[in-house]
Design a protein around this motif. Structure first.
Motif, short mmCIF file in Angstrom:
data_model
loop_
_atom_site.label_atom_id
_atom_site.label_comp_id
_atom_site.label_asym_id
_atom_site.label_seq_id
_atom_site.Cartn_x
_atom_site.Cartn_y
_atom_site.Cartn_z
N ALA A 379 -3.92 -2.41 8.04
CA ALA A 379 -4.30 -2.41 6.63
C ALA A 379 -3.72 -1.14 5.99
O ALA A 379 -4.38 -0.11 5.93
N PRO A 380 -2.49 -1.19 5.55
CA PRO A 380 -1.87 0.00 4.95
C PRO A 380 -2.68 0.51 3.77
O PRO A 380 -3.18 -0.28 2.95
N PRO A 381 -2.88 1.83 3.69
CA PRO A 381 -3.72 2.39 2.62
C PRO A 381 -3.07 2.34 1.25
O PRO A 381 -3.72 2.58 0.24
N LEU A 382 -1.79 2.05 1.20
CA LEU A 382 -1.08 2.02 -0.08
C LEU A 382 -0.36 0.68 -0.22
O LEU A 382 0.07 0.07 0.75
N GLY A 383 -0.22 0.23 -1.42
CA GLY A 383 0.47 -1.03 -1.65
C GLY A 383 1.97 -0.85 -1.74
O GLY A 383 2.55 0.06 -1.15
N LEU A 384 2.60 -1.73 -2.49
CA LEU A 384 4.05 -1.72 -2.61
C LEU A 384 4.52 -1.15 -3.95
O LEU A 384 5.72 -1.08 -4.20
N ALA A 385 3.57 -0.71 -4.77
CA ALA A 385 3.94 -0.30 -6.13
C ALA A 385 4.97 0.81 -6.15
O ALA A 385 5.85 0.84 -7.02
#
Length: 410
Positions: A379-385
């Motif tokens: 569950a990566p703490p950051l998205g793709l933005a």
């Protein structure tokens, strides 16, 4: 009322001043400029750089006072600037004539970008006062005349973005005043030159076909070094770069360099270290965190680096570690540096990392660009933005890639 007469000394001074400022250009220079105009032309009629070069009336068209790009001293041409240099100007066409060498007092020769073809006239070596030669952005061909590198006053030589071939002419060390050498964007072959002038400050050999390794010794005064996009090989460990205390910019990207990342280059003075797209391997140095330097950039992407992300680079403003084989966790100093605004860009995508030190509910500054996609985080703490398009749209690696990778490390 009595007339007021100027003292004789003042009259003589004014006469000399008027005569000097309106003196005609030396006939030899006029003849040379005429031949230069006959060899070069404006690419389009709209440009009209040569519109002021009118030889029809010697009385009304003195080159020193009315020709564009001509600067004189004591009736001799000292600076010749060919072309306007404007962004919307296509420049000049034609060939460089040997007649330039008849401008005996010339100190600067500048040719702005255009489509000038043919060789560089070796006759330029006759201009003993020449300090600057800049012929960048044209279509010059042939070898670099070795004679011009031995000009006693030459300070700057920029022949970049042409179609020059052959080797970098030896001996460069014979150039007694050369401090800036820019030969980027040509078709130069042979090995990286090993006889550089000791006083050289700026060296750009990027985008050529150079082979071999960096020489065992580089100029101690060197501040800027770029040899990107060549075919250089070998290791940088214990290289000639280590002791260069004034070195600030290093770009050796897109070569075939290998071995570990050179720890001695991770120091405050080196504000730009670009080593991407090579074959570097091993782990990141275990050295203390790089001191924060505004504007600093380190790019180690697209290599074969492995191991954990140590704190060595936590003070860098822009850091690219993506597309390697890094695994495990990321040192907490990176999240702290991003949160403090010291680090503004951190790319870690396309590795095998298992965690990023960001607490639940934690937020990063809006200006921060942190990408940790396509790693081994469930569950990566950051998205793709904040990720570039090249990162893809998958947040995590498939499990079989992560399991297989870690098994291969056992």
């Amino acid at each position: 009322m009595a007339k007021r007469w100027l003292p004789l000394a003042n009259l003589v001074f004014l006469l000399l001043l008027f005569t000097h400022s309106h003196s005609a250009t030396h006939p030899a220079d006029v003849a040379a400029l005429r031949d230069i105009k006959n060899s070069l032309t404006d690419i389009t009629s709209a440009a009209q750089f040569f519109s002021t070069w009118d030889f029809s009336s010697a009385a009304d068209a003195d080159p020193c006072s009315s020709f564009a790009g001509v600067t004189c001293s004591a009736s001799r041409v000292t600076i010749l600037t060919l072309g306007t240099g404007l962004s919307d100007s296509p420049g000049l066409a034609g060939t460089l004539p040997a007649a330039i060498a008849r401008l005996a007092a010339l100190t600067q020769l500048i040719l702005f970008a255009g489509i000038v073809t043919g060789p560089i006239p070796p006759e330029l070596a006759a201009l003993r006062r020449l300090r600057v030669i800049s012929l960048a952005g044209n279509r010059l061909t042939g070898a670099i005349p070795p004679e011009i590198l031995r000009l006693p006053a030459l300070h700057t030589l920029d022949l970049s973005r042409n179609r020059l071939s052959g080797a970098v002419p030896p001996p460069l060390a014979a150039a007694p005043q050369l401090k800036i050498l820019v030969l980027a964007g040509n078709r130069l072959t042979g090995e990286f030159p090993g006889d550089l002038p000791p006083q050289l400050l700026h060296l750009d050999l990027s985008s050529n076909l150079l082979t071999g390794e960096l020489p065992a010794k580089l100029p101690a005064a060197l501040r800027y070094l770029s040899a990107a996009n060549n075919r250089l090989r070998g290791s940088l460990s214990g290289s000639a770069l280590d002791p260069l205390s004034d070195l600030a910019y290093v770009d050796l990207s897109m070569n075939e360099l290998s071995g570990p990342v050179p720890g001695p280059l991770l120091r405050r003075g080196v504000t730009s270290l670009l080593l991407q797209r090579n074959n570097f391997s091993g782990g990141l140095p275990e050295s203390p965190p790089w001191e924060a330097v505004a504007g600093s950039t380190v790019d180690l992407s697209h290599n074969f680096l492995s191991g954990e992300v140590t704190a060595a680079l936590a003070g860098v403003e822009t850091l690219f570690l993506n597309n390697n084989r890094l695994s495990g966790g990321v040192a907490a100093e990176y999240a702290a540096s991003v949160a403090a605004g010291t680090m503004k860009t951190l790319y870690l995508q396309h590795n095998y990392l298992t965690g990023f030190p960001l607490g639940v509910g934690s937020a990063l500054p809006e200006a921060a660009a942190v990408c940790v996609s396509y790693n081994c985080m469930a569950a990566p703490p950051l998205g793709l933005a904040a990720c570039p398009d090249s990162a893809g749209e998958q947040l995590s690696r498939p499990a079989y890639q992560c399991n297989g990778f870690h098994n291969s490390l056992d």
